[in-house]
Write a protein that holds these residues in place. Structure first.
Motif, PDB file in Angstrom:
ATOM      1  N   ASN A 122     -51.484 102.026  88.402  1.00 12.94           N
ATOM      2  CA  ASN A 122     -52.321 100.750  88.367  1.00 12.94           C
ATOM      3  C   ASN A 122     -51.694 100.006  87.167  1.00 12.94           C
TER       4      ASN A 122
ATOM      5  N   LYS B 293     -55.948  94.077  83.958  1.00 13.47           N
ATOM      6  CA  LYS B 293     -57.188  94.117  84.856  1.00 13.47           C
ATOM      7  C   LYS B 293     -57.747  92.580  84.850  1.00 13.47           C
ATOM      8  N   GLU B 294     -58.230  92.152  83.847  1.00 12.42           N
ATOM      9  CA  GLU B 294     -58.193  91.051  82.834  1.00 12.42           C
ATOM     10  C   GLU B 294     -57.076  90.006  82.956  1.00 12.42           C
TER      11      GLU B 294
ATOM     12  N   TYR C  54     -56.362  99.715  80.717  1.00 13.98           N
ATOM     13  CA  TYR C  54     -56.910  99.423  82.337  1.00 13.98           C
ATOM     14  C   TYR C  54     -56.922  97.605  81.822  1.00 13.98           C
ATOM     15  N   THR C  55     -58.234  97.816  81.061  1.00 16.30           N
ATOM     16  CA  THR C  55     -58.681  96.261  81.036  1.00 16.30           C
ATOM     17  C   THR C  55     -58.143  95.281  80.923  1.00 16.30           C
TER      18      THR C  55
ATOM     19  N   GLY D 139     -48.756  96.616  88.249  1.00 13.39           N
ATOM     20  CA  GLY D 139     -49.792  95.673  88.016  1.00 13.39           C
ATOM     21  C   GLY D 139     -48.972  94.479  87.248  1.00 13.39           C
TER      22      GLY D 139
END
Length: 476
Positions: free
Chosen positions: A277, A220-221, A216-217, A281
């Motif tokens: 996600n 996302k980042e 996730y991180t 992404g």
């Protein structure tokens, strides 16, 4: 809305290519099979009386542990933990009253001083055993080493010298690494994001975090100078609900709710928060960056190429393998189930499944402790692997639950195989002086039947075994 709270206090490249790239980057997938709606769990008279007398149950969470859990701007609990707790609440009748906190440390303190009766999503440790009772795991997730791209693969952290590892403060992994790997310099910080950023910015050599958090991180980042550099088999997150020690009845109620959650429901919830996600992404710019990175690495020479291939092969293996038992994981088994169902339907050949559950595994964990329970599961997986036929596929689909796929096998043959597994387990010395048993549910594919329906029948057969005294094989 994903909040489970009904009483709230005021808050102080598309397609397969995309999936394949995501697997190489993060090695984490959970495949959602179905969304089951379960009946309310059966509570004892004492448990019903407890809920009637005590009313809402105060709950503390980690307010910033996305995607596992967080408290949003409206003061609501959301994330994977929130959705799982919502299932527990609906099936047990427990009403959770969220107590907002600034961070996880404050949640721990609120639990210690009695302001919170329940803590969500935490590992069991000796320090926490001093004031908490724990449910069985509500969610299992692997921990991996996260390093910068240039760091070599980590086979054994005990062999590292002069390197630092950073953790968010108050985590169980920090406790264990401090005790078991004194050669590593321990750093702490305020959040998951801070820990990953310190590695990315060369302020720490590595961190150890969950595969799901990493997936996730990093996405996302945009921390694409990071990679998964290894894992420790016995360092999985077996996340539980922690209940203050004075409330054993509440723990028992919540344990029944946890037991009612199926692997398929967990898979669906995780897929909603992470897997979709992660897959969507990736854009063309990212694909280009990955291609350039691989081209650069290729230019460093054959030796580095060999290491890179080993690393990528390990990541792909991790994405398909249960990290504790080394059996195929739930995602791999379910993918194979779809393939075998298609093959059996086209050829009109028999196909069966066996769902296995270790009887009274809670008692095993209570006697042996967490690490002893892990060793038991590893030994059980070895017995299972040695007992099934070469044409079968046996995998771990959750906690102490295993699934065996049996191609070219009718119901009677599958029942015979299940009996052979049961006998092998009964004859194995997992613990000196103790006999252990399993329950097994068997179902054979019916014409036109879906994977969901087949698994439901096998699960129902397993439930009949448990209701009938366990240590037996049931067919349906």
């Amino acid at each position: 809305m994903k909040s489970i709270v009904t009483h709230r206090r005021p808050a102080g490249p598309t397609g397969w290519g995309r999936v394949r790239i995501a697997a190489i980057l993060v090695g984490v997938f959970l495949f959602a099979v179905r969304s089951a709606t379960a009946e309310p769990v059966a509570l004892s008279p004492d448990e019903k009386a407890y809920l009637a007398v005590h009313g809402p149950v105060t709950l503390c969470v980690d307010p910033d542990w996305v995607p596992f859990e967080s408290i949003n701007a409206r003061g609501e609990h959301e994330g994977i933990a929130a959705d799982l707790l919502r299932l527990v609440a609906r099936r047990t009748g427990v009403v959770f009253d969220l107590v907002p906190t600034r961070d996880w440390d404050e949640s721990l303190e609120a639990s210690k001083d009695g302001r919170c009766q329940v803590l969500s999503f935490l590992n069991k440790t000796p320090a926490r055993d001093e004031w908490l009772l724990f449910t069985e795991p509500i969610f299992n997730d692997s921990n991996v080493f996260i390093t910068r791209e240039e760091h070599p693969f980590i086979d054994d952290p005990a062999g590292l010298a002069g390197e630092s590892i950073v953790f968010p403060r108050g985590t169980s992994m920090e406790e264990r690494v401090r005790a078991e790997y004194p050669n590593l310099g321990i750093l702490t910080t305020d959040s998951e994001m801070d820990a990953l950023s310190m590695v990315s910015d060369r302020k720490a050599d590595m961190t150890m975090r969950s595969l799901i958090i990493a997936a996730y991180t990093i996405k996302k980042e945009g921390l694409f100078n990071l990679k998964i550099a290894g894992r420790l088999p016995n360092y999985a997150n077996n996340l539980r609900l922690g209940v203050v020690g004075t409330q054993p009845v509440l723990r028992d109620i919540l344990d029944k709710g946890v037991a009612s959650i199926t692997p398929q429901e967990r898979g669906r919830i995780v897929n909603e928060h992470v897997a979709i996600n992660v897959q969507t992404g990736l854009d063309k710019a990212l694909v280009l960056k990955i291609g350039l990175a691989f081209a650069l690495v290729a230019g460093l020479g054959l030796a580095w190429n060999y290491k890179l291939k080993k690393y990528n092969a390990e990541l792909m293996r991790l994405s398909r393998t249960d990290l504790l038992t080394d059996l195929p994981n739930r995602r791999q088994v379910m993918a194979r189930l779809d393939e075998e169902l298609g093959r059996a339907s086209r050829s009109h050949r028999p196909f069966s499944v066996i769902i296995l559950d270790i009887d009274h595994f809670t008692a095993v964990n209570d006697r042996l402790g967490h690490q002893g329970g892990d060793r038991f599961l590893i030994a059980f997986a070895r017995v299972l692997r040695e007992t099934v036929r070469s044409c079968d596929l046996a995998g771990r689909i959750g906690g102490e639950e295993f699934l065996v796929l049996c191609p070219e096998t009718d119901q009677g043959q599958a029942a015979q195989l299940a009996e052979r597994i049961r006998a092998a387990v009964a004859g194995h010395a997992f613990e000196p002086g103790r006999r252990h048993s399993i329950s097994a549910g068997v179902a054979a594919l019916l014409p036109g039947e879906t994977a969901d329906a087949l698994l439901c029948r096998a699960d129902d057969a397993l439930y009949r075994c448990k209701e009938g005294g366990r240590d037996k094989v049931c067919v349906l």
